[in-house]
Design a protein around this motif. Structure first.
Motif, mmCIF file in Angstrom:
data_model
loop_
_atom_site.group_PDB
_atom_site.id
_atom_site.type_symbol
_atom_site.label_atom_id
_atom_site.label_comp_id
_atom_site.label_asym_id
_atom_site.label_seq_id
_atom_site.Cartn_x
_atom_site.Cartn_y
_atom_site.Cartn_z
ATOM 1 N N ALA A 1 0.843 -1.207 0.000
ATOM 2 C CA ALA A 1 0.000 0.000 0.000
ATOM 3 C C ALA A 1 0.876 1.254 0.000
ATOM 4 C CB ALA A 1 -0.923 -0.009 1.215
ATOM 5 N N THR A 2 1.975 1.202 0.731
ATOM 6 C CA THR A 2 2.898 2.350 0.784
ATOM 7 C C THR A 2 3.468 2.629 -0.605
ATOM 8 O OG1 THR A 2 3.515 1.766 3.050
ATOM 9 C CG2 THR A 2 5.019 3.218 1.875
ATOM 10 N N GLY A 3 3.890 1.570 -1.276
ATOM 11 C CA GLY A 3 4.450 1.739 -2.617
ATOM 12 C C GLY A 3 3.438 2.335 -3.585
ATOM 13 N N ILE A 4 2.205 1.844 -3.510
ATOM 14 C CA ILE A 4 1.156 2.335 -4.419
ATOM 15 C C ILE A 4 0.871 3.812 -4.137
ATOM 16 C CG2 ILE A 4 -1.296 2.110 -5.027
ATOM 17 C CD1 ILE A 4 -0.957 -0.951 -4.494
ATOM 18 N N LYS A 5 0.770 4.153 -2.864
ATOM 19 C CA LYS A 5 0.448 5.543 -2.488
ATOM 20 C C LYS A 5 1.572 6.491 -2.909
ATOM 21 C CE LYS A 5 -2.126 8.623 -0.576
ATOM 22 N NZ LYS A 5 -3.485 8.928 -1.051
ATOM 23 N N LEU A 6 2.829 6.049 -2.756
ATOM 24 C CA LEU A 6 3.938 6.931 -3.118
ATOM 25 C C LEU A 6 4.091 7.047 -4.636
ATOM 26 C CD1 LEU A 6 6.648 6.134 -0.432
ATOM 27 C CD2 LEU A 6 5.015 7.997 -0.504
ATOM 28 N N ALA A 7 3.708 5.993 -5.359
ATOM 29 C CA ALA A 7 3.784 6.068 -6.820
ATOM 30 C C ALA A 7 2.686 6.979 -7.360
ATOM 31 C CB ALA A 7 3.644 4.677 -7.424
ATOM 32 N N ASN A 8 1.520 6.946 -6.702
ATOM 33 C CA ASN A 8 0.392 7.747 -7.184
ATOM 34 C C ASN A 8 -0.443 8.271 -6.008
ATOM 35 O OD1 ASN A 8 -1.647 8.955 -8.532
ATOM 36 N ND2 ASN A 8 -2.371 7.110 -9.615
ATOM 37 N N VAL B 1 -5.950 4.907 -1.073
ATOM 38 C CA VAL B 1 -5.349 3.592 -0.816
ATOM 39 C C VAL B 1 -5.829 3.056 0.537
ATOM 40 C CG1 VAL B 1 -3.194 2.287 -0.569
ATOM 41 C CG2 VAL B 1 -3.353 4.133 -2.248
ATOM 42 N N ILE B 2 -6.387 1.852 0.470
ATOM 43 C CA ILE B 2 -6.922 1.206 1.666
ATOM 44 C C ILE B 2 -6.204 -0.124 1.828
ATOM 45 C CG2 ILE B 2 -9.015 0.192 2.702
ATOM 46 C CD1 ILE B 2 -10.614 2.248 0.965
ATOM 47 N N ALA B 3 -5.641 -0.369 3.003
ATOM 48 C CA ALA B 3 -5.061 -1.682 3.294
ATOM 49 C C ALA B 3 -6.058 -2.423 4.178
ATOM 50 C CB ALA B 3 -3.719 -1.529 3.994
ATOM 51 N N ALA B 4 -6.129 -3.738 4.008
ATOM 52 C CA ALA B 4 -7.111 -4.500 4.788
ATOM 53 C C ALA B 4 -6.561 -5.882 5.085
ATOM 54 C CB ALA B 4 -8.417 -4.617 4.008
ATOM 55 N N GLY B 5 -6.961 -6.444 6.231
ATOM 56 C CA GLY B 5 -6.517 -7.795 6.556
ATOM 57 C C GLY B 5 -6.930 -8.188 7.962
ATOM 58 N N GLY B 6 -6.283 -9.223 8.472
ATOM 59 C CA GLY B 6 -6.664 -9.754 9.773
ATOM 60 C C GLY B 6 -5.715 -9.353 10.885
ATOM 61 N N VAL C 1 4.201 8.236 -10.952
ATOM 62 C CA VAL C 1 3.282 7.765 -11.989
ATOM 63 C C VAL C 1 3.120 8.777 -13.122
ATOM 64 C CG1 VAL C 1 1.098 8.609 -10.992
ATOM 65 C CG2 VAL C 1 1.128 6.429 -12.212
ATOM 66 N N LYS C 2 3.430 10.042 -12.851
ATOM 67 C CA LYS C 2 3.316 11.079 -13.885
ATOM 68 C C LYS C 2 4.649 11.365 -14.572
ATOM 69 C CE LYS C 2 -1.043 12.333 -13.100
ATOM 70 N NZ LYS C 2 -1.555 13.119 -12.009
ATOM 71 N N GLN C 3 5.700 10.639 -14.164
ATOM 72 C CA GLN C 3 7.008 10.889 -14.764
ATOM 73 C C GLN C 3 7.292 9.881 -15.879
ATOM 74 O OE1 GLN C 3 10.141 11.231 -11.876
ATOM 75 N NE2 GLN C 3 8.807 12.324 -10.457
ATOM 76 N N PRO D 1 1.578 16.894 9.153
ATOM 77 C CA PRO D 1 1.768 16.633 7.717
ATOM 78 C C PRO D 1 1.888 15.138 7.426
ATOM 79 C CG PRO D 1 3.733 17.659 8.696
ATOM 80 C CD PRO D 1 2.685 17.614 9.770
ATOM 81 N N THR D 2 1.482 14.760 6.241
ATOM 82 C CA THR D 2 1.604 13.353 5.861
ATOM 83 C C THR D 2 3.013 13.101 5.304
ATOM 84 O OG1 THR D 2 0.890 13.722 3.601
ATOM 85 C CG2 THR D 2 -0.843 13.242 5.227
ATOM 86 N N TYR D 3 3.341 11.833 5.177
ATOM 87 C CA TYR D 3 4.635 11.447 4.585
ATOM 88 C C TYR D 3 4.732 12.003 3.166
ATOM 89 C CZ TYR D 3 8.582 8.329 3.635
ATOM 90 O OH TYR D 3 9.811 7.818 3.333
ATOM 91 N N GLU D 4 3.624 11.919 2.438
ATOM 92 C CA GLU D 4 3.612 12.390 1.049
ATOM 93 C C GLU D 4 3.851 13.898 0.986
ATOM 94 O OE1 GLU D 4 1.706 10.234 2.721
ATOM 95 O OE2 GLU D 4 -0.028 9.783 1.491
ATOM 96 N N ASP D 5 3.338 14.630 1.980
ATOM 97 C CA ASP D 5 3.562 16.084 2.012
ATOM 98 C C ASP D 5 5.052 16.400 2.131
ATOM 99 O OD1 ASP D 5 0.860 16.698 2.003
ATOM 100 O OD2 ASP D 5 0.700 16.810 4.194
ATOM 101 N N LEU D 6 5.768 15.549 2.860
ATOM 102 C CA LEU D 6 7.159 15.860 3.203
ATOM 103 C C LEU D 6 8.192 15.190 2.299
ATOM 104 C CD1 LEU D 6 6.900 15.541 7.098
ATOM 105 C CD2 LEU D 6 6.760 17.617 5.722
ATOM 106 N N GLU D 7 7.805 14.142 1.604
ATOM 107 C CA GLU D 7 8.772 13.359 0.825
ATOM 108 C C GLU D 7 9.348 14.195 -0.332
ATOM 109 O OE1 GLU D 7 10.377 10.224 0.762
ATOM 110 O OE2 GLU D 7 11.221 11.277 -0.963
#
Ligand SMILES: Cc1ncc(C[n+]2csc(CCOP(=O)(O)OP(=O)(O)O)c2C)c(N)n1
Ligand code: SF4
Ligand SMILES: [Mg+2]
Length: 292
Positions: free
Chosen positions: A74-81, A86-91, A275-277, A260-266
């Motif tokens: 999920a982290t990889g997907i969110k950082l790529a786009n 992005v929702i992660a789910a499990g047990g 994904v846009k590059q 701030p989120t990780y994406e804000d600061l990265e």
């Protein structure tokens, strides 16, 4: 207007009749519809377990990854786009056992993802072994004389690790789950929604009735979700070392919106998300051919 059936895939769930995960699926579909999120702007990533089959039953993008690894994917997907929801789910086994390290680090990074844990206090898919949230003394296939470990307290863990939205739902209340998920998905930052989701086949202790006798609403008791100390106090009501099982809080424990989120600061995302590059490959088709 996107109608509810548009969030359903053609695949019917294979969960046991009465499994708590049906209410989570229902709650999530309702939350996505309330938010009117286009299915192709949402990705649901799971690990391995009965609960981790969830993405198959949704019309959104999905990624059924490996045990305990929904958060890194999920982290990889969110950082790529970062534009994707992005929702992660499990047990509980997936997220609080094998995936616990990823869980903690995603929270301290405050990634803008929503993490849904269907917490049945057992390993369901592998037919009933103790999980990190099984209560002490519980007899399971892997603990015939009873569990001797203390259970993980996911809410207290999330509050101390830096999650900025922390909530608990119950599969006996699908409407309540939808409301917690609407708020969690809207929240900008890491959201944990732990859902007490009974395994009717392998956990004969923590049943719907068992929970109904103990749950109460934080909101109705006037809890202030902006107060971290009050949230921690509520979090340790259950589970706790004294094994007091009388009161289990439900609802939003904590929400903080000014971090701030990780994406804000990265720094790598300042220019344009990956994904846009341009791929930087002369012939991407040639590379893809290798995997066909
Ligand atoms: C690396 C690895 N270890 C162990 C397993 C076996 N395994 C599959 S699902 C699971 C536990 C599932 O429990 P949980 O995450 O609580 O999901 P539930 O089935 O209860 O929804 C285990 C131990 C595996 N698939 N991969
Ligand atoms: S084994 Fe338990 S968790 Fe798995 S589908 Fe059946 S009731 Fe649900
Ligand atoms: Mg489980």
């Amino acid at each position: 207007m996107i109608e509810l059936p548009e969030y359903k895939s053609g695949t019917k769930p294979t969960w046991c009749p009465g499994c708590g995960d049906y209410a989570v699926l229902n709650g999530l579909q309702n939350a996505l519809q309330t938010l009117q999120l286009k299915p192709w702007t949402v990705t649901v990533v799971s690990g391995i377990g009965c609960s981790s089959n969830l993405p198959h039953f949704l019309s959104t993008y999905g990624f059924h990854s490996i045990h305990g690894r929904s958060i890194p994917v999920a982290t990889g997907i969110k950082l790529a786009n970062p534009e994707l929801t992005v929702i992660a789910a499990g047990g509980d086994g997936d997220g609080y056992g094998i995936g616990a390290g990823h869980f903690i680090h995603a929270m301290r990074r405050n990634l803008d993802i929503t993490y849904i844990v269907m917490d049945n206090q057992i390993y369901g898919l592998t037919t009933g072994q103790a999980s990190p949230t099984s209560e002490r003394e519980m007899k399971t296939k892997s603990t015939p004389e009873g569990v001797i470990d203390s259970p993980v307290n996911p809410i207290a863990l999330a509050l101390s690790a830096g999650a900025t939205y922390v909530a608990r739902g119950f599969s006996g209340d699908a409407k309540g789950i939808a409301e917690l998920l609407v708020r969690g998905i809207r929240h900008k930052g890491f959201s944990l929604v732990d859902i007490l989701s009974p395994c009717v086949t392998y956990n004969k202790v923590n049943t719907y009735d068992w929970f109904r006798q103990r749950v109460y609403s934080l909101e109705k008791e006037g809890h202030d979700p902006s107060d971290l100390h009050a949230a921690l106090q509520r979090a340790v009501e259950w589970p706790n070392l004294d094994q007091k099982r009388d009161r289990i809080p439900l609802g939003v424990f904590y929400e903080r919106t000014d971090i701030p989120t990780y994406e804000d600061l990265e720094p790598a995302l300042r220019h344009r998300p990956p994904v846009k590059q341009p791929l930087g490959l002369e012939n991407p088709e040639e590379l893809l051919e290798e995997f066909r």
